[in-house]
Design an enzyme around this catalytic site. Structure first.
Site, PDB file in Angstrom:
ATOM      1  N   HIS A   1       3.575  -2.281   3.259  1.00 46.98           N
ATOM      2  CA  HIS A   1       3.682  -0.886   2.494  1.00 46.98           C
ATOM      3  C   HIS A   1       5.006  -0.639   1.887  1.00 46.98           C
ATOM      4  O   HIS A   1       6.011  -0.882   2.378  1.00 46.98           O
ATOM      5  CB  HIS A   1       3.552   0.261   3.528  1.00 46.98           C
ATOM      6  CG  HIS A   1       2.189  -0.027   4.261  1.00 46.98           C
ATOM      7  ND1 HIS A   1       2.039  -0.988   5.375  1.00 46.98           N
ATOM      8  CD2 HIS A   1       1.130   0.703   4.274  1.00 46.98           C
ATOM      9  CE1 HIS A   1       0.599  -0.892   5.807  1.00 46.98           C
ATOM     10  NE2 HIS A   1       0.055   0.209   5.122  1.00 46.98           N
TER      11      HIS A   1
ATOM     12  N   ASP B   1       0.795  -1.213   0.031  1.00 50.09           N
ATOM     13  CA  ASP B   1       0.039   0.099   0.168  1.00 50.09           C
ATOM     14  C   ASP B   1       0.759   1.246  -0.046  1.00 50.09           C
ATOM     15  O   ASP B   1       2.041   1.127   0.552  1.00 50.09           O
ATOM     16  CB  ASP B   1      -1.018   0.168   1.061  1.00 50.09           C
ATOM     17  CG  ASP B   1      -2.220  -0.714   1.146  1.00 50.09           C
ATOM     18  OD1 ASP B   1      -1.923  -1.719   0.267  1.00 50.09           O
ATOM     19  OD2 ASP B   1      -2.906  -1.027   1.987  1.00 50.09           O
ATOM     20  N   ASP B   2       0.260   2.295  -0.520  1.00 50.26           N
ATOM     21  CA  ASP B   2       0.547   3.636  -0.100  1.00 50.26           C
ATOM     22  C   ASP B   2       1.601   4.142  -1.153  1.00 50.26           C
ATOM     23  O   ASP B   2       2.111   5.096  -1.227  1.00 50.26           O
ATOM     24  CB  ASP B   2       1.088   4.204   1.193  1.00 50.26           C
ATOM     25  CG  ASP B   2       0.035   3.789   2.316  1.00 50.26           C
ATOM     26  OD1 ASP B   2      -1.259   3.680   1.677  1.00 50.26           O
ATOM     27  OD2 ASP B   2       0.470   3.803   3.269  1.00 50.26           O
TER      28      ASP B   2
ATOM     29  N   HIS C   1      -5.113   9.123   0.328  1.00 56.28           N
ATOM     30  CA  HIS C   1      -5.215   8.318   1.617  1.00 56.28           C
ATOM     31  C   HIS C   1      -5.960   9.047   2.681  1.00 56.28           C
ATOM     32  O   HIS C   1      -5.614   8.744   3.802  1.00 56.28           O
ATOM     33  CB  HIS C   1      -3.768   8.032   2.113  1.00 56.28           C
ATOM     34  CG  HIS C   1      -3.675   6.965   2.731  1.00 56.28           C
ATOM     35  ND1 HIS C   1      -3.924   6.750   4.041  1.00 56.28           N
ATOM     36  CD2 HIS C   1      -3.589   5.744   2.220  1.00 56.28           C
ATOM     37  CE1 HIS C   1      -3.749   5.262   4.561  1.00 56.28           C
ATOM     38  NE2 HIS C   1      -3.434   4.749   3.416  1.00 56.28           N
TER      39      HIS C   1
END
Length: 420
Positions: free
Chosen positions: A387, A245-246, A300
């Protein structure tokens, strides 16, 4: 006095003297050195003060001499000086002469200009500059000038080798009396672009010119050994999905990609729109490596705290950005913080994906704890959350993959795991 000499030289080059026989063409030309202008520039007379003509970028010129940072050049009927730094050597395009009759080579790019000579049919000429104009600048031996573009076509190359009996002399034009420009060693490989009246035009990595056709032969046919069959990978029922993620992150994501490649592992990357906007080349690298791309909103934000309009903007703007970067939209979605409700899922056209193992890599930033979380909780069908913005996650990944691989897991994307 110098101007008189220039005048005589221009007259000599413009009128030309051509001699055509069965073997070759000889024509008056001031030089064999052709260069291309790199910028629009003026051409000055011998005083270097008065501009005679302006040349556009990529104009082919004949270089007569160079000294003290200046080049004496001829362009059509004009002779003058330009700074040497405005010129560069350009590799020619090799073109085949094909027309109903032998095309005329002219001093300028008009049908009314003086004729310098003719080109034999089926010979190869060097083309400089643009190949799209009606008249193009070509060179054949010492003959250089403009010819109708319609008389030239791209040649088809044929693989040949030099016969093993002797080395083969390479000449500038198709004539035994023309300038020798090199030698091809016995059994060396060449590409033949034409075969005309006992002469073949050939190219290698270092040479291009005419050789006697009887010095060439077809390369021997090499029977390839049948490739050994590659045994299929054993089927496994143990599948696991790695997710990140991210990102994308300019450094960490690249390191993660290298580790995934090492283990032939596929993963799913849930990307944030504002990071894609900053690092589109990283997203392309992820996609080109065969990984799945998921939507993780634009910046986000916790979607359950936003209005329906804001949620739509977060999802659609990211999806549009992903498509403009890799050519297709995201195939899965993950809400930030795992926070969602029916209002949010009603706006989705792809599966809403959470996780079964949270490594908490974002919290502890400890590679050992990330590995331990996977070891303790991994099972068939697990979706692992990590992440790709933390260096510690990239540092842990090699051991994570090595451990799971020893346990017999196959690394797949989320969509493959879900059977979508």
């Amino acid at each position: 006095m110098r101007k008189i000499l220039y005048f005589l030289l221009i007259v000599f080059c413009s009128v030309g003297v051509s001699l055509l026989n069965n073997d070759h063409i000889l024509a008056a030309a001031p030089s064999a050195t052709i260069k291309i202008t790199t910028i629009e520039t003026g051409v000055f007379d011998e005083t270097l003060k008065q501009k005679v003509i302006t040349l556009s970028k990529a104009s082919p010129v004949i270089v007569l001499s160079e000294a003290d940072g200046w080049a004496e050049i001829q362009y059509k009927t004009v002779i003058g000086y330009i700074p040497s730094e405005y010129l560069k050597s350009a590799p020619p395009q090799y073109m085949l002469v094909q027309a109903k009759e032998e095309p005329l080579v002219r001093v300028t790019n008009t049908k009314e200009s003086d004729i310098k000579g003719k080109l034999h049919l089926n010979t190869i000429v060097e083309l400089y500059g643009s190949a799209t104009a009606d008249f193009v600048f070509v060179k054949y031996g010492s003959l250089a000038g403009f010819v109708n573009r319609q008389a030239l076509v791209k040649p088809v190359s044929k693989a040949m080798i030099v016969k093993g009996s002797a080395d083969l002399v390479v000449r500038e034009i198709a004539s035994s009396s023309s300038t020798e420009i090199g030698v091809l060693r016995k059994n060396s490989s060449v590409k033949m672009l034409t075969n005309v009246k006992g002469w073949a035009f050939v190219t290698t990595d270092k040479l291009a010119g005419y050789v006697l056709t009887n010095g060439l032969a077809k390369p021997p046919v090499v029977k390839e050994k049948p490739a050994k069959p590659v045994p299929p990978k054993p089927a496994t029922d143990k599948k696991i999905a790695l997710t990140f993620d991210d990102g994308p992150h300019p450094k960490v994501t690249r390191q993660i990609l290298k580790t995934l490649e090492k283990y032939e592992a596929k993963a799913t990357f849930f990307v944030v729109g504002q990071e894609v906007k900053e690092h589109p080349e990283i997203l392309k690298a992820v996609y080109n490596a065969g990984h799945e791309i998921g939507n993780h909103t634009f910046n986000h934000k916790k979607l359950t705290t936003l209005s329906s309009k804001e949620v739509k903007q977060q999802i659609q703007s990211t999806d549009t950005l992903i498509k403009s970067t890799i050519g297709q939209r995201a195939t899965v979605f993950r809400p930030p913080y795992g926070s969602y409700d029916k209002t949010i899922t009603d706006q989705l056209n792809v599966p809403n994906v959470l996780w079964t193992i949270d490594t908490l890599d974002w919290k502890h930033r400890d590679p050992k704890k990330t590995v331990l979380a996977v070891k303790e909780h991994a099972k068939n069908g697990s979706i692992i959350l990590m992440h790709d913005i933390h260096q510690t996650t990239a540092d842990a990944l090699d051991e994570v993959l090595a451990t799971l691989q020893k346990q017999g897991y196959e690394f797949v994307t989320v969509s493959e795991l879900l059977g979508k």
